[in-house]
Design a protein around this motif. Structure first.
Motif, PDB file in Angstrom:
ATOM      1  N   ARG A  41       0.841  -1.205   0.000  1.00 30.74           N
ATOM      2  CA  ARG A  41       0.000   0.000   0.000  1.00 30.74           C
ATOM      3  C   ARG A  41       0.871   1.248   0.000  1.00 30.74           C
ATOM      4  NH1 ARG A  41      -4.803   1.222  -1.797  1.00 30.74           N
ATOM      5  NH2 ARG A  41      -6.208   0.535  -0.201  1.00 30.74           N
ATOM      6  N   GLU A  42       1.961   1.215   0.755  1.00 30.73           N
ATOM      7  CA  GLU A  42       2.871   2.352   0.773  1.00 30.73           C
ATOM      8  C   GLU A  42       3.497   2.565  -0.607  1.00 30.73           C
ATOM      9  OE1 GLU A  42       4.310   2.466   5.432  1.00 30.73           O
ATOM     10  OE2 GLU A  42       5.359   1.146   4.044  1.00 30.73           O
ATOM     11  N   VAL A  43       3.772   1.484  -1.306  1.00 31.29           N
ATOM     12  CA  VAL A  43       4.309   1.602  -2.666  1.00 31.29           C
ATOM     13  C   VAL A  43       3.281   2.279  -3.567  1.00 31.29           C
ATOM     14  CG1 VAL A  43       5.051   0.314  -4.716  1.00 31.29           C
ATOM     15  CG2 VAL A  43       5.908  -0.335  -2.474  1.00 31.29           C
ATOM     16  N   GLU A  44       2.017   1.919  -3.419  1.00 34.81           N
ATOM     17  CA  GLU A  44       0.951   2.561  -4.209  1.00 34.81           C
ATOM     18  C   GLU A  44       0.907   4.056  -3.922  1.00 34.81           C
ATOM     19  OE1 GLU A  44      -2.361  -0.947  -4.703  1.00 34.81           O
ATOM     20  OE2 GLU A  44      -2.373   0.217  -2.860  1.00 34.81           O
ATOM     21  N   VAL A  45       0.942   4.402  -2.645  1.00 36.16           N
ATOM     22  CA  VAL A  45       0.928   5.810  -2.240  1.00 36.16           C
ATOM     23  C   VAL A  45       2.163   6.519  -2.783  1.00 36.16           C
ATOM     24  CG1 VAL A  45       1.062   7.384  -0.258  1.00 36.16           C
ATOM     25  CG2 VAL A  45      -0.504   5.427  -0.194  1.00 36.16           C
ATOM     26  N   LEU A  46       3.312   5.887  -2.675  1.00 36.15           N
ATOM     27  CA  LEU A  46       4.561   6.482  -3.142  1.00 36.15           C
ATOM     28  C   LEU A  46       4.537   6.742  -4.643  1.00 36.15           C
ATOM     29  CD1 LEU A  46       7.422   7.441  -2.689  1.00 36.15           C
ATOM     30  CD2 LEU A  46       8.162   5.046  -2.672  1.00 36.15           C
ATOM     31  N   GLN A  47       4.003   5.810  -5.399  1.00 30.78           N
ATOM     32  CA  GLN A  47       3.943   6.023  -6.845  1.00 30.78           C
ATOM     33  C   GLN A  47       3.036   7.209  -7.176  1.00 30.78           C
ATOM     34  OE1 GLN A  47       2.187   3.120  -9.522  1.00 30.78           O
ATOM     35  NE2 GLN A  47       3.734   3.659 -11.039  1.00 30.78           N
ATOM     36  N   LEU A  48       1.919   7.314  -6.505  1.00 26.28           N
ATOM     37  CA  LEU A  48       1.014   8.433  -6.772  1.00 26.28           C
ATOM     38  C   LEU A  48       1.626   9.762  -6.327  1.00 26.28           C
ATOM     39  CD1 LEU A  48      -2.326   6.651  -5.840  1.00 26.28           C
ATOM     40  CD2 LEU A  48      -1.535   7.283  -8.136  1.00 26.28           C
ATOM     41  N   ILE A  49       2.378   9.740  -5.242  1.00 24.06           N
ATOM     42  CA  ILE A  49       3.110  10.940  -4.817  1.00 24.06           C
ATOM     43  C   ILE A  49       4.082  11.346  -5.921  1.00 24.06           C
ATOM     44  CG2 ILE A  49       4.860  11.838  -3.226  1.00 24.06           C
ATOM     45  CD1 ILE A  49       3.550  10.074  -1.038  1.00 24.06           C
ATOM     46  N   SER A  50       4.795  10.356  -6.452  1.00 27.25           N
ATOM     47  CA  SER A  50       5.800  10.648  -7.487  1.00 27.25           C
ATOM     48  C   SER A  50       5.163  11.148  -8.777  1.00 27.25           C
ATOM     49  CB  SER A  50       6.652   9.412  -7.769  1.00 27.25           C
ATOM     50  OG  SER A  50       5.915   8.431  -8.443  1.00 27.25           O
ATOM     51  N   MET A  51       3.880  10.858  -8.963  1.00 31.04           N
ATOM     52  CA  MET A  51       3.161  11.332 -10.149  1.00 31.04           C
ATOM     53  C   MET A  51       2.546  12.710  -9.926  1.00 31.04           C
ATOM     54  SD  MET A  51       1.435   7.681 -11.174  1.00 31.04           S
ATOM     55  CE  MET A  51       0.484   8.311 -12.542  1.00 31.04           C
ATOM     56  N   GLY A  52       2.737  13.263  -8.721  1.00 33.66           N
ATOM     57  CA  GLY A  52       2.301  14.618  -8.439  1.00 33.66           C
ATOM     58  C   GLY A  52       0.903  14.760  -7.869  1.00 33.66           C
ATOM     59  N   TYR A  53       0.286  13.662  -7.478  1.00 33.69           N
ATOM     60  CA  TYR A  53      -1.057  13.733  -6.897  1.00 33.69           C
ATOM     61  C   TYR A  53      -0.992  14.274  -5.479  1.00 33.69           C
ATOM     62  CZ  TYR A  53      -2.972  10.935 -10.722  1.00 33.69           C
ATOM     63  OH  TYR A  53      -3.358  10.480 -11.959  1.00 33.69           O
ATOM     64  N   SER A  54      -2.020  15.003  -5.084  1.00 29.96           N
ATOM     65  CA  SER A  54      -2.117  15.519  -3.719  1.00 29.96           C
ATOM     66  C   SER A  54      -2.613  14.406  -2.799  1.00 29.96           C
ATOM     67  CB  SER A  54      -3.098  16.687  -3.665  1.00 29.96           C
ATOM     68  OG  SER A  54      -4.427  16.221  -3.893  1.00 29.96           O
ATOM     69  N   ASN A  55      -2.507  14.632  -1.498  1.00 30.05           N
ATOM     70  CA  ASN A  55      -3.005  13.650  -0.535  1.00 30.05           C
ATOM     71  C   ASN A  55      -4.490  13.385  -0.748  1.00 30.05           C
ATOM     72  OD1 ASN A  55      -0.498  13.447   0.625  1.00 30.05           O
ATOM     73  ND2 ASN A  55      -0.963  14.764   2.353  1.00 30.05           N
ATOM     74  N   MET A  67      12.586   5.623   6.558  1.00 26.47           N
ATOM     75  CA  MET A  67      13.745   5.658   5.669  1.00 26.47           C
ATOM     76  C   MET A  67      14.781   6.697   6.112  1.00 26.47           C
ATOM     77  SD  MET A  67      12.894   3.245   3.725  1.00 26.47           S
ATOM     78  CE  MET A  67      14.044   3.303   2.404  1.00 26.47           C
ATOM     79  N   GLY A  68      14.425   7.519   7.100  1.00 19.73           N
ATOM     80  CA  GLY A  68      15.359   8.503   7.624  1.00 19.73           C
ATOM     81  C   GLY A  68      15.473   9.759   6.778  1.00 19.73           C
ATOM     82  N   PHE A  69      14.416  10.070   6.029  1.00 19.51           N
ATOM     83  CA  PHE A  69      14.427  11.257   5.183  1.00 19.51           C
ATOM     84  C   PHE A  69      13.764  12.428   5.890  1.00 19.51           C
ATOM     85  CE2 PHE A  69      14.214   7.878   1.722  1.00 19.51           C
ATOM     86  CZ  PHE A  69      15.580   7.911   1.495  1.00 19.51           C
ATOM     87  N   LYS A  70      13.901  13.606   5.288  1.00 20.38           N
ATOM     88  CA  LYS A  70      13.307  14.811   5.859  1.00 20.38           C
ATOM     89  C   LYS A  70      11.949  15.132   5.243  1.00 20.38           C
ATOM     90  CE  LYS A  70      17.720  16.865   7.000  1.00 20.38           C
ATOM     91  NZ  LYS A  70      18.632  17.979   6.811  1.00 20.38           N
ATOM     92  N   ASN A  71      11.721  14.665   4.008  1.00 20.80           N
ATOM     93  CA  ASN A  71      10.459  14.988   3.338  1.00 20.80           C
ATOM     94  C   ASN A  71      10.154  13.956   2.251  1.00 20.80           C
ATOM     95  OD1 ASN A  71      11.993  15.766   0.979  1.00 20.80           O
ATOM     96  ND2 ASN A  71      12.417  17.695   2.035  1.00 20.80           N
ATOM     97  N   ALA A  72       8.958  14.076   1.672  1.00 19.40           N
ATOM     98  CA  ALA A  72       8.513  13.124   0.653  1.00 19.40           C
ATOM     99  C   ALA A  72       9.311  13.260  -0.640  1.00 19.40           C
ATOM    100  CB  ALA A  72       7.025  13.309   0.382  1.00 19.40           C
ATOM    101  N   TYR A  73       9.856  14.443  -0.894  1.00 19.83           N
ATOM    102  CA  TYR A  73      10.674  14.620  -2.098  1.00 19.83           C
ATOM    103  C   TYR A  73      11.867  13.662  -2.061  1.00 19.83           C
ATOM    104  CZ  TYR A  73      13.951  16.617  -5.421  1.00 19.83           C
ATOM    105  OH  TYR A  73      14.837  16.769  -6.454  1.00 19.83           O
TER     106      TYR A  73
END
Length: 75
Positions: free
Chosen positions: A17-31, A56-62
């Protein structure tokens, strides 16, 4: 919409599910748009995003999206 995950990607790092969310984030979709597409609440999308960034130890979704493309999470 078809979501394809690389076979070489270790599934233990993030859930399907996180992969699905991540792909949509990468496609520029809003929450809100992601929530609508996946039939989940906006809060759930925000939680998935926040959990992935923290795990993952990151600061943001970018940084998360850059990592996903670098590690070839998507095919």
């Amino acid at each position: 919409m078809i979501i394809q995950v690389s076979e070489d990607f270790p599934q233990s790092m993030i859930s399907a599910r996180e992969v699905e969310v991540l792909q949509l984030i990468s496609m520029g979709y809003s929450n809100k748009e992601i929530a609508s597409l996946l039939f989940i609440s906006k809060l759930t999308v925000e939680t998935h995003r926040k959990n992935m960034v923290k795990r993952m130890g990151f600061k943001n979704a970018y940084q998360l999206v850059v990592w996903a493309f670098k590690e070839k999470v998507f095919t």
